[in-house]
Design an enzyme around this catalytic site. Structure first.
Site, short mmCIF file in Angstrom:
data_model
loop_
_atom_site.label_atom_id
_atom_site.label_comp_id
_atom_site.label_asym_id
_atom_site.label_seq_id
_atom_site.Cartn_x
_atom_site.Cartn_y
_atom_site.Cartn_z
N GLN A 24 -61.62 85.93 -81.33
CA GLN A 24 -62.91 85.52 -81.89
C GLN A 24 -62.70 84.67 -83.15
O GLN A 24 -61.98 85.07 -84.07
CB GLN A 24 -63.73 86.78 -82.21
CG GLN A 24 -65.13 86.52 -82.71
CD GLN A 24 -66.08 86.00 -81.64
OE1 GLN A 24 -65.86 86.19 -80.44
NE2 GLN A 24 -67.13 85.34 -82.06
N LYS A 80 -70.04 90.54 -75.21
CA LYS A 80 -68.99 90.12 -74.27
C LYS A 80 -68.43 91.34 -73.53
O LYS A 80 -68.23 91.31 -72.32
CB LYS A 80 -67.85 89.40 -75.00
CG LYS A 80 -68.18 87.97 -75.37
CD LYS A 80 -67.16 87.37 -76.34
CE LYS A 80 -67.68 86.02 -76.85
NZ LYS A 80 -66.94 85.53 -78.02
N ASP A 114 -60.96 80.52 -73.26
CA ASP A 114 -61.82 79.73 -74.16
C ASP A 114 -61.58 78.23 -73.98
O ASP A 114 -62.41 77.42 -74.39
CB ASP A 114 -61.47 80.06 -75.63
CG ASP A 114 -62.41 81.05 -76.28
OD1 ASP A 114 -63.60 81.09 -75.91
OD2 ASP A 114 -61.95 81.78 -77.19
N1 LIG Z 1 -62.95 82.39 -79.55
C1 LIG Z 1 -64.27 82.20 -79.61
N2 LIG Z 1 -64.94 81.85 -78.48
C2 LIG Z 1 -66.29 81.66 -78.51
O1 LIG Z 1 -66.91 81.33 -77.47
C3 LIG Z 1 -66.99 81.86 -79.75
C4 LIG Z 1 -66.25 82.22 -80.88
N3 LIG Z 1 -64.89 82.37 -80.79
N4 LIG Z 1 -66.87 82.38 -82.08
C5 LIG Z 1 -68.30 82.28 -82.22
C6 LIG Z 1 -68.92 81.36 -81.18
C7 LIG Z 1 -70.38 81.57 -80.98
N5 LIG Z 1 -70.52 82.08 -79.63
C8 LIG Z 1 -71.70 82.57 -79.09
C9 LIG Z 1 -71.74 83.30 -77.93
C10 LIG Z 1 -72.90 83.85 -77.46
C11 LIG Z 1 -74.08 83.68 -78.13
C12 LIG Z 1 -75.32 84.32 -77.63
O2 LIG Z 1 -75.31 85.06 -76.64
N6 LIG Z 1 -76.47 84.13 -78.28
C13 LIG Z 1 -77.75 84.72 -77.93
C14 LIG Z 1 -78.38 85.43 -79.12
C15 LIG Z 1 -77.49 86.43 -79.80
C16 LIG Z 1 -78.12 87.03 -81.05
O3 LIG Z 1 -79.25 87.54 -80.95
O4 LIG Z 1 -77.48 86.97 -82.12
C17 LIG Z 1 -78.71 83.65 -77.49
O5 LIG Z 1 -78.53 82.49 -77.92
O6 LIG Z 1 -79.65 83.95 -76.76
C18 LIG Z 1 -74.08 82.93 -79.28
C19 LIG Z 1 -72.91 82.37 -79.74
C20 LIG Z 1 -69.31 82.14 -79.05
N7 LIG Z 1 -68.36 81.71 -79.87
MG LIG Z 2 -66.68 79.16 -76.24
#
Ligand SMILES: Nc1nc(=O)c2c([nH]1)NC[C@@H]1CN(c3ccc(C(=O)N[C@@H](CCC(=O)O)C(=O)O)cc3)C=[N+]21
Ligand SMILES: [Mg+2]
Ligand SMILES: NC(=O)C1=CN([C@@H]2O[C@H](COP(=O)(O)OP(=O)(O)OC[C@H]3O[C@@H](n4cnc5c(N)ncnc54)[C@H](OP(=O)(O)O)[C@@H]3O)[C@@H](O)[C@H]2O)C=CC1
Length: 297
Positions: free
Chosen positions: A98, A54, A121
């Site tokens: 987070q 991020k 969010d």
């Molecule tokens: N306040 C809050 N807001 C959120 O939006 C929030 C949170 N807490 N807690 C956790 C979850 C999960 N989340 C993700 C974001 C990006 C990927 C992402 O970029 N994933 C990559 C892979 C990343 C890797 O390799 O581990 C993909 O799917 O290609 C995944 C999961 C946002 N979250």
């Molecule tokens: Mg989210």
């Protein structure tokens, strides 16, 4: 014929470009950069990875990133005091705490302390309520990103049968709300749903947000369905692997033979979540500065 792979990573890169242009325009109008504050409590490795990506994406889009890393034993009073400080800081347009927080901290109390105008969010009850009654506010990033992929792929969703698997406040429920607003016929399935395979079989659109590795099988899907896989599951390491593979909630290899289109994991919904977070932050910056929000956002 194999399903088309919906390239969320490429779509997200394009969205981040557009957000970057809007961020530059904002800076020239407002005389300051749009700013996003991200708060991470504790040292969960997965959370650290997300927070780092991020931060990189925020800076790359020409926005200010304020990172606050607090120890795992931070008190609720200290965390609430930090949020209060960020609420009052004019350089901060968006605040993201987070999740999940360590067990001794109350997620809901902390979310409630964020100013709804900085809740990029879209988790605050005020924004959930606005979404529920059709007022403009902030929509959770992951469901909004899924809608962008669906709109790009299918255009008008009117009358389509959509099944959302999962009913969390941050993914399943807002996802269902957005599909309903787009005139789909929406079913929400969850852990008490009877005969989930039969429910999924009706769906033109399947959104899986469960958190169970490869649970949704090819045989459950209707031929030609569009499948959006929100799940992020780390498999245990196989022999010779240091880290296990990342997989979604859908058996991708099987589903490919039945679906018309499907998002991969990684490279599907995850990158969209981060791009929409930046988008919401630029929207927040315009609103907080009293500027019109560009229509292209
Ligand atoms: N306040 C809050 N807001 C959120 O939006 C929030 C949170 N807490 N807690 C956790 C979850 C999960 N989340 C993700 C974001 C990006 C990927 C992402 O970029 N994933 C990559 C892979 C990343 C890797 O390799 O581990 C993909 O799917 O290609 C995944 C999961 C946002 N979250
Ligand atoms: Mg989210
Ligand atoms: N790609 C991204 O950007 C993001 C990915 N995620 C991922 O999405 C997934 C879901 O996240 P989140 O909504 O926060 O998770 P939650 O654990 O909060 O919710 C999971 C939902 O799935 C339901 N469920 C659990 N087991 C079953 C089952 N066997 N059959 C049917 N439904 C079931 C639960 O039902 P019940 O309500 O009855 O318990 C619940 O509603 C996770 O893998 C998470 O990592 C999350 C956020 C962002």
């Amino acid at each position: 014929m194999a399903a088309e792979r919906i390239d969320g990573k490429a779509f997200a890169a394009n969205l981040r470009e557009r957000v970057g242009a809007m961020a530059a325009e904002f800076e020239s109008k407002a005389g300051r950069k749009a700013g996003l504050a991200v708060v991470l409590v504790g040292e969960d490795p997965a959370s650290q990875v997300y927070v780092r990506s991020k931060h990189k994406a925020t800076v790359a889009a020409g926005m200010e990133s304020f990172e606050h890393r607090l120890p795992a034993d931070t008190s609720e009073a200290d965390l609430l005091a930090l949020v209060e400080q960020l609420n009052g800081d004019d350089a901060v347009d968006g605040i993201l705490v987070q999740l999940p927080l360590p067990d001794h901290l109350d997620d809901q109390a902390v979310i409630a302390s964020i100013s709804p105008d900085k809740d990029v969010d879209g988790f605050h009850v005020t924004n959930a309520g606005r979404l529920a009654v059709g007022q403009s506010g902030f929509v959770p990033c992951t469901p909004l990103g899924c809608m962008m992929l669906l709109a790009d792929r299918l255009g008008d969703l009117s009358g389509l049968e959509a099944v959302v698997i999962g009913r969390s406040n941050i993914v399943g429920k807002p996802m269902a709300q957005l599909l309903l607003d787009a005139n789909a016929t929406v079913t929400i399935a969850h852990s008490r749903t009877k005969d989930l395979p039969a429910v999924v079989k009706r769906a033109d659109i399947v959104v899986a947000a469960v958190g169970r590795a490869e649970m949704v099988k090819a045989e459950w899907l209707k031929e030609g369905a569009t499948v959006i896989d929100v799940g992020i599951n780390r498999l245990p390491p196989a022999d010779g692997e240091e880290k296990g593979r990342l997989v979604g909630d859908v058996d991708y290899a099987g589903a490919e033979g039945v679906a018309a289109a499907i998002t991969p994991v990684p490279g599907g919904v995850g990158p969209m979540t981060i791009a929409v977070l930046l988008r919401n932050t630029v929207v927040a910056a315009h609103r907080n500065a009293g500027l019109d929000v560009p229509e292209t956002l």
